[in-house]
Write a protein that holds these residues in place. Structure first.
Motif, short mmCIF file in Angstrom:
data_model
loop_
_atom_site.label_atom_id
_atom_site.label_comp_id
_atom_site.label_asym_id
_atom_site.label_seq_id
_atom_site.Cartn_x
_atom_site.Cartn_y
_atom_site.Cartn_z
N ILE A 1 27.69 0.65 -33.37
CA ILE A 1 27.47 0.16 -34.74
C ILE A 1 28.62 0.53 -35.68
O ILE A 1 29.12 -0.34 -36.41
CB ILE A 1 26.10 0.62 -35.27
N PRO A 2 29.11 1.77 -35.71
CA PRO A 2 30.25 2.06 -36.57
C PRO A 2 31.49 1.22 -36.26
O PRO A 2 32.27 0.90 -37.17
CB PRO A 2 30.51 3.55 -36.32
N LEU A 3 31.68 0.83 -34.98
CA LEU A 3 32.82 -0.02 -34.65
C LEU A 3 32.76 -1.36 -35.40
O LEU A 3 33.81 -1.93 -35.74
CB LEU A 3 32.87 -0.28 -33.14
N TYR B 1 32.12 -1.74 -38.31
CA TYR B 1 32.63 -1.47 -39.65
C TYR B 1 34.02 -0.83 -39.62
O TYR B 1 34.48 -0.27 -40.61
CB TYR B 1 31.64 -0.58 -40.40
N GLY B 2 34.67 -0.89 -38.44
CA GLY B 2 36.03 -0.41 -38.31
C GLY B 2 36.20 1.06 -38.02
O GLY B 2 37.31 1.57 -38.04
N ILE B 3 35.08 1.77 -37.72
CA ILE B 3 35.14 3.22 -37.49
C ILE B 3 35.22 3.47 -35.98
O ILE B 3 34.26 3.23 -35.24
CB ILE B 3 33.92 3.92 -38.10
N ASP B 4 36.37 3.94 -35.54
CA ASP B 4 36.68 4.12 -34.12
C ASP B 4 36.56 5.61 -33.78
O ASP B 4 37.38 6.43 -34.18
CB ASP B 4 38.11 3.61 -33.86
N GLN B 5 35.51 5.96 -33.01
CA GLN B 5 35.26 7.35 -32.65
C GLN B 5 35.55 7.58 -31.17
O GLN B 5 35.27 6.71 -30.35
CB GLN B 5 33.79 7.72 -32.92
N CYS B 6 36.05 8.75 -30.85
CA CYS B 6 36.24 9.13 -29.45
C CYS B 6 34.95 9.71 -28.88
O CYS B 6 34.54 9.38 -27.78
CB CYS B 6 37.39 10.13 -29.33
N VAL C 1 24.58 2.44 -42.47
CA VAL C 1 23.50 3.42 -42.32
C VAL C 1 22.16 2.72 -42.19
O VAL C 1 21.33 3.09 -41.35
CB VAL C 1 23.51 4.42 -43.49
N ASP C 2 21.93 1.68 -42.99
CA ASP C 2 20.69 0.91 -42.82
C ASP C 2 20.58 0.39 -41.38
O ASP C 2 19.51 0.48 -40.75
CB ASP C 2 20.68 -0.29 -43.78
N GLU C 3 21.67 -0.15 -40.87
CA GLU C 3 21.65 -0.72 -39.52
C GLU C 3 21.37 0.35 -38.47
O GLU C 3 20.61 0.13 -37.52
CB GLU C 3 22.97 -1.43 -39.24
N MET C 4 21.98 1.52 -38.62
CA MET C 4 21.79 2.59 -37.64
C MET C 4 20.38 3.15 -37.71
O MET C 4 19.76 3.45 -36.67
CB MET C 4 22.84 3.68 -37.86
N VAL C 5 19.84 3.30 -38.91
CA VAL C 5 18.47 3.82 -39.04
C VAL C 5 17.46 2.84 -38.45
O VAL C 5 16.51 3.25 -37.75
CB VAL C 5 18.16 4.12 -40.52
N VAL C 6 17.66 1.56 -38.67
CA VAL C 6 16.76 0.56 -38.08
C VAL C 6 16.87 0.56 -36.56
O VAL C 6 15.86 0.55 -35.84
CB VAL C 6 17.07 -0.84 -38.65
N ALA C 7 18.10 0.60 -36.04
CA ALA C 7 18.31 0.56 -34.59
C ALA C 7 17.72 1.79 -33.90
O ALA C 7 17.28 1.71 -32.75
CB ALA C 7 19.80 0.45 -34.28
N GLN C 8 17.73 2.94 -34.58
CA GLN C 8 17.30 4.20 -33.97
C GLN C 8 15.95 4.68 -34.51
O GLN C 8 15.62 5.86 -34.37
CB GLN C 8 18.38 5.27 -34.18
#
Length: 488
Positions: free
Chosen positions: A98-100, A102-107, A428-435
């Protein structure tokens, strides 16, 4: 000696086996009981079979039990070790995916950043349930050893709200010290004496001595730049070393996602990471590694079970802190390590309520921290940015406050470098709904979040990240292991 150790999340099979064999390397501990508990009966059955095989092969009187009833496992336990991942790889995949958008690339995404913050929201209510059980049914004065990430948030919640004697444990400091000793040409890591302090995954080697000789910034930089492997794998860490003047404990990939400077532009990421192994910065690298490891273990389980028939090799006792802490507490053989505890003045230029990681000594009187340490200003500033995010994240998780959760994510260094406030609010809305199934404290907020998502005009994209690799099949893993074996 006879006492009980409960391991929560014991279905983390490889790590549980390591803790188990480490602890049995202490001669006085052969008569203890290990109570394993997990939500997965399948994983529990696998790890119990492995540990039973170890006990049988070494002719030990050690008792091993396994149950999905956590309170039963905790009843009477003197030590409780947690290595849980709430939501498993399913929820973790959303922490990266989900963060990807929005352009957030995490290792890795398990400490701060968008993924780590949501991971904390899933874990903290469960951690508090553990603490309630510990207070009610464990032995009086039981000690809670937390290995689970996000380390600082989990430990903060357990101490501040769970009211249980808790210490957080990680191995980043040991691994960093081994690197430094190697580049300096030491014959053994024991030749290196150091003071390493900060917060979990942002700990700093503020003093180094090799065989008593002080090691300065310039010598350390030259040693890393001359190393044939680390000069390529740790480019970002070396750059931070040059600018801050001290080396960070955390891996190239991990460190890159705690800072706002190295992963914010996709075309810049390749400059700072190395793709020879996931830990050096690959997009979603730890998710891929964890998935492959799980698949490999499931397929090759008979081999792991067969390997458990070998005698315990005392020389292979690992440098994970748990066994050494228990040994010191129970036998009074003093142990020096690095522990995650509430600051309370240990580090002079970090907040009192923060969970810090710093040197301490353990004996029968407990864990005694070396107080009065002052971090270099740049290190303290970097730690402060994360501490502020951690504090808000813990408070949000306790209260189920989605607005505070959004503010915590907004203030994350990498998120703030990449995303706008509107994007953060929608993410954050999307992540809270997904999880939602793992976030009971946000159940009241989910309907409104769904409504906002249905009307949102914030644009997203389907993006794999700047340096993503596909999960390898079992056949590919077998071929790689065979090639490495032939080459070695």
């Amino acid at each position: 000696m006879s006492f009980k150790i409960a391991i929560i999340g014991a279905g983390s099979v490889g790590f549980t086996k390591k803790l188990f064999t480490d602890i049995l390397c202490v001669p006085e501990f052969k008569d203890i009981e290990f109570a394993l508990t997990d939500v997965s009966e399948h994983n529990l059955a696998m790890i119990k079979a492995i540990l039973d095989r170890i006990v049988e092969a070494n002719k030990l009187p050690t008792k091993v039990t396994a149950t999905t009833n956590r309170r039963e496992a905790l009843e009477g336990a003197r030590y409780i070790i947690s290595c849980v991942r709430v939501g498993g790889l399913e929820a973790y995949a959303d922490d990266i995916r989900i963060p990807l958008k929005y352009g957030i690339d995490q290792c890795v995404g398990d400490t701060i950043c968008a993924g780590g913050i949501l991971y904390g929201q899933r874990n903290i209510p469960v951690i508090l349930d553990f603490c309630k059980d510990i207070r009610e049914v464990a032995a009086t004065g039981a000690k809670f050893l937390n290995y689970a990430n996000p380390m600082a948030m989990n430990t903060w919640a357990a101490i501040e709200y769970g009211k249980v004697d808790t210490v957080g444990l990680c191995h980043g400091v040991q691994h960093g010290a081994e690197q430094i000793a190697q580049v300096l040409g030491a014959k053994s890591p024991k030749e290196l004496d150091y003071v390493c302090s900060g917060i979990n995954h942002q700990t700093w080697f503020i003093e180094l001595r090799l065989n008593g000789r002080p090691i300065g910034k310039d010598e350390l930089i030259s040693a890393f730049e001359a190393h044939p492997v680390y000069s390529k794998q740790e480019k970002l860490r070396i750059d931070v070393l040059k600018r801050f003047g001290v080396y960070s404990t955390e891996s190239n990939g991990h460190l890159s996602e705690y800072l706002p400077w190295y992963r914010k532009r996709p075309d810049e990421i390749a400059r700072w990471i190395d793709m020879s192994d996931w830990i050096h910065g690959e997009t979603g690298g730890y998710l891929r590694y964890s998935t492959e490891t799980r698949n490999w273990f499931e397929t090759e389980y008979p081999q792991f079970l067969e390997a458990a028939s070998k005698p315990i090799d005392l020389a292979k006792r690992s440098n994970e802190h748990a066994s050494h802490i228990l040994e010191a507490l129970e036998t009074n053989r003093v142990y020096r390590g690095h522990f995650n505890v509430k600051n309370n003045g240990v580090i002079t230029n970090l907040p009192q309520d923060a969970i810090i990681e710093s040197p301490g000594f353990v004996d029968r009187f407990g864990i005694n921290m070396a107080a009065g340490i002052t971090l270099p200003e740049a290190c303290a500033a970097t730690c402060m940015a994360s501490i502020n995010v951690q504090r808000m994240s813990v408070h949000a998780a306790i209260a189920g406050d989605i607005d505070l959760l959004k503010l915590a994510v907004l203030h994350d260094p990498l998120v703030g470098a990449v995303s706008t406030p509107e994007e953060v609010w929608q993410m954050v809305d999307e992540m809270v709904v997904a999880q939602a199934q793992w976030l009971p404290q946000y159940a009241h907020a989910v309907p409104a979040a769904k409504e906002r998502l249905s009307k949102s005009k914030v644009k997203t994209r389907e993006w794999a990240g700047a340096a993503r690799r596909s999960v390898r099949s079992i056949e590919e893993l077998r071929a790689e292991k065979a090639a490495l074996k032939q080459a070695g």
